[in-house]
Design an enzyme around this catalytic site. Structure first.
Site, PDB file in Angstrom:
ATOM      1  N   ARG A 128      -7.783  18.532  11.849  1.00  0.00           N
ATOM      2  CA  ARG A 128      -7.345  17.239  12.359  1.00  0.00           C
ATOM      3  C   ARG A 128      -6.823  17.476  13.766  1.00  0.00           C
ATOM      4  O   ARG A 128      -7.576  17.885  14.631  1.00  0.00           O
ATOM      5  CB  ARG A 128      -6.297  16.659  11.390  1.00  0.00           C
ATOM      6  CG  ARG A 128      -6.481  15.218  11.079  1.00  0.00           C
ATOM      7  CD  ARG A 128      -5.520  14.713  10.010  1.00  0.00           C
ATOM      8  NE  ARG A 128      -4.119  14.925  10.350  1.00  0.00           N
ATOM      9  CZ  ARG A 128      -3.102  14.521   9.585  1.00  0.00           C
ATOM     10  NH1 ARG A 128      -3.327  13.912   8.435  1.00  0.00           N
ATOM     11  NH2 ARG A 128      -1.858  14.727   9.945  1.00  0.00           N
ATOM     12  N   ARG A 215       9.467  20.064   7.819  1.00  0.00           N
ATOM     13  CA  ARG A 215       9.298  18.638   8.140  1.00  0.00           C
ATOM     14  C   ARG A 215       9.111  17.864   6.840  1.00  0.00           C
ATOM     15  O   ARG A 215       8.029  17.896   6.241  1.00  0.00           O
ATOM     16  CB  ARG A 215       8.065  18.431   9.034  1.00  0.00           C
ATOM     17  CG  ARG A 215       8.072  19.257  10.334  1.00  0.00           C
ATOM     18  CD  ARG A 215       6.862  18.913  11.191  1.00  0.00           C
ATOM     19  NE  ARG A 215       5.596  19.048  10.477  1.00  0.00           N
ATOM     20  CZ  ARG A 215       4.846  20.140  10.458  1.00  0.00           C
ATOM     21  NH1 ARG A 215       5.198  21.214  11.149  1.00  0.00           N
ATOM     22  NH2 ARG A 215       3.716  20.171   9.773  1.00  0.00           N
ATOM     23  N   TYR A 259      -7.083 -16.474 -10.304  1.00  0.00           N
ATOM     24  CA  TYR A 259      -8.478 -16.575  -9.867  1.00  0.00           C
ATOM     25  C   TYR A 259      -9.444 -15.822 -10.786  1.00  0.00           C
ATOM     26  O   TYR A 259      -9.201 -14.662 -11.116  1.00  0.00           O
ATOM     27  CB  TYR A 259      -8.630 -16.012  -8.455  1.00  0.00           C
ATOM     28  CG  TYR A 259      -7.939 -16.802  -7.378  1.00  0.00           C
ATOM     29  CD1 TYR A 259      -8.036 -18.189  -7.315  1.00  0.00           C
ATOM     30  CD2 TYR A 259      -7.205 -16.147  -6.391  1.00  0.00           C
ATOM     31  CE1 TYR A 259      -7.414 -18.900  -6.297  1.00  0.00           C
ATOM     32  CE2 TYR A 259      -6.578 -16.857  -5.373  1.00  0.00           C
ATOM     33  CZ  TYR A 259      -6.679 -18.236  -5.338  1.00  0.00           C
ATOM     34  OH  TYR A 259      -6.063 -18.931  -4.334  1.00  0.00           O
ATOM     35  N   CYS A 306      -3.031 -12.126  -6.110  1.00  0.00           N
ATOM     36  CA  CYS A 306      -3.504 -12.997  -5.023  1.00  0.00           C
ATOM     37  C   CYS A 306      -2.835 -12.621  -3.705  1.00  0.00           C
ATOM     38  O   CYS A 306      -2.056 -11.686  -3.637  1.00  0.00           O
ATOM     39  CB  CYS A 306      -3.207 -14.455  -5.352  1.00  0.00           C
ATOM     40  SG  CYS A 306      -3.722 -14.927  -7.003  1.00  0.00           S
ATOM     41  N   MET A 307      -3.111 -13.405  -2.666  1.00  0.00           N
ATOM     42  CA  MET A 307      -2.559 -13.102  -1.347  1.00  0.00           C
ATOM     43  C   MET A 307      -1.036 -13.236  -1.317  1.00  0.00           C
ATOM     44  O   MET A 307      -0.345 -12.414  -0.732  1.00  0.00           O
ATOM     45  CB  MET A 307      -3.175 -14.039  -0.301  1.00  0.00           C
ATOM     46  CG  MET A 307      -2.754 -13.720   1.124  1.00  0.00           C
ATOM     47  SD  MET A 307      -3.425 -14.886   2.316  1.00  0.00           S
ATOM     48  CE  MET A 307      -5.174 -14.517   2.249  1.00  0.00           C
ATOM     49  N   ASP A 308      -0.538 -14.285  -1.978  1.00  0.00           N
ATOM     50  CA  ASP A 308       0.890 -14.602  -1.874  1.00  0.00           C
ATOM     51  C   ASP A 308       1.650 -14.362  -3.163  1.00  0.00           C
ATOM     52  O   ASP A 308       2.872 -14.468  -3.177  1.00  0.00           O
ATOM     53  CB  ASP A 308       1.099 -16.089  -1.552  1.00  0.00           C
ATOM     54  CG  ASP A 308       0.093 -16.607  -0.577  1.00  0.00           C
ATOM     55  OD1 ASP A 308      -0.047 -15.967   0.485  1.00  0.00           O
ATOM     56  OD2 ASP A 308      -0.566 -17.630  -0.859  1.00  0.00           O
TER      57      ASP A 308
END
Ligand SMILES: *Cc1c(COP(=O)(O)O)cnc(C)c1O
Length: 372
Positions: A128, A215, A259, A306-308
């Site tokens: 990386r 770390r 949904y 769902c989204m909310d």
């Protein structure tokens, strides 16, 4: 009172930092607070880290480092990820240590500012960031020229690919390559300063990788680098995700929920509406798999997330609008954890906590900085 919030327990965080520092008594501890402290809130977490004795703080980008300085933090601070054009002059002004991962990048840093201090990153096999193979010799040579011009080299470091699999042969290989890289630096007449390689996983399982500084990120937040990684370090998850039920309703058997009707009730039951969804970073992939915690009971999240919002099946538990539901917490009372949500979502706990946002409010408990 917010309707959905992530509660961050700073006492637990400080305790984790102290526990982790004690695992590497010969090394300094850097608390990694990148990505808004893994979603836990940069300023209060950084302050708590310093209070708990973290010698260093670490972030990925220079912007994050400058944001941290803007909160008033003045302690040792390292950043390590910069595309061309990063404002290295600002880094020098704000006493932020930067990392050069190639001779080219070291050139950019020196051109932008008369940086007093610099660390070098070697790619020992992660594939990386960091100088890889012959690039390391180029970086060492460039660093030797820079130090002759007055730049101070304060550290050399690398990062592990498979730290969370302690028996993976890459760990030995990377550690050996790291020692070689340090030797090459010394052979060029440079003192390496702080040598560091270990992340949380190596801090917890691999003393030979502790060197001068460790770390620690995920473990300071009380989460294991990998739930399968064997260890006996007592850590407490720092974040709890909660919401108040926005609706509660009694429905008959045979009712489709959310949904696509992926869930249909098999009995008369009480449904609770939780105002958190994928807009808050909760994974829709956890649909049909995750659980929440309500009134001392585990309850399933049912139907499509769902989204909310999402729905929990409360059975016959008494419930009312505004009652608090916990999606995850430390787990000591039996509530689901971020690790469990990660498994339900097909990801890792790092992503569960770091990805939270949207309309979730971050709240911090036991924050002496605020009560002062
Ligand atoms: C994120 C990061 C860490 C912390 O890793 P954890 O697995 O969270 O302990 C350490 N070093 C570097 C370079 C990192 O990017």
């Amino acid at each position: 009172m917010p309707q959905a919030w992530a509660e961050v327990d700073l006492d637990a965080y400080r305790e984790n930092v102290r526990t982790l520092a004690a695992l590497a008594p010969g090394a300094q501890l850097m608390a990694v607070v990148k990505a808004n402290a893994y979603g836990h809130g940069l300023a209060p977490v950084a302050r708590a880290a310093r209070e708990a004795g973290a010698d260093w703080l670490g972030v990925a980008t220079l912007d994050e480092a400058l944001a941290l300085r803007a909160t008033g933090d003045e302690g040792p601070l390292l950043c390590w990820l910069a595309a061309p054009g990063a404002d290295f002059a600002a880094a020098a002004r704000h006493d932020v240590e930067v990392t050069a991962s190639s001779a080219e990048q070291l050139g950019e840093i020196l051109a932008a500012s008369q940086v007093p201090r610099i660390q070098l990153k070697v790619d020992t096999g992660l594939g990386r960031n960091g100088a890889f193979g012959d690039q390391w010799s180029d970086l060492v040579a460039a660093a030797a020229r820079a130090t002759a011009d007055g730049v101070r080299l304060t550290g050399v470091w690398s990062h592990l690919a498979c730290g969370d699999e302690p028996d993976h042969p890459a760990n030995d290989a990377q550690e050996a390559r790291f020692r070689e890289a340090v030797d090459e630096l010394r052979a060029a007449g440079l003192e390496p300063g702080l040598r560091h390689l270990a992340n949380s996983a190596a801090l917890m399982t691999r003393p030979s990788a502790h060197f001068d500084l460790v770390r620690a990120g995920i473990a300071t937040y009380g989460l294991p680098p990998d739930p399968a990684m064997p260890h006996d370090v007592p850590l407490t998850p720092v974040m709890s995700l909660r919401a108040r039920l926005a609706a509660v309703k009694r429905v008959p058997a045979g009712q489709g929920v959310s949904y696509g009707y992926r869930h249909v009730t098999d009995r008369e039951t009480t449904l609770g509406l939780v105002p958190i969804g994928y807009g808050e970073g909760v994974h829709r992939a956890a649909t049909g798999r995750a659980h929440a915690w309500f009134d001392g009971h585990r309850v399933p999240v049912v139907g499509t997330i769902c989204m909310d919002q999402m729905v929990v099946d409360l059975g016959d538990l008494p419930a009312g609008r505004g009652d608090v539901v916990t999606l995850f917490g430390p787990g000591d009372a039996g509530e689901p954890t971020a690790v469990e949500w990660a498994e339900a979502s097909g990801t890792i706990a790092y992503e569960v906590v770091t990805g939270l946002g949207g309309r979730i409010q971050l709240t911090h408990t036991a924050d002496p900085g605020r009560s002062r």
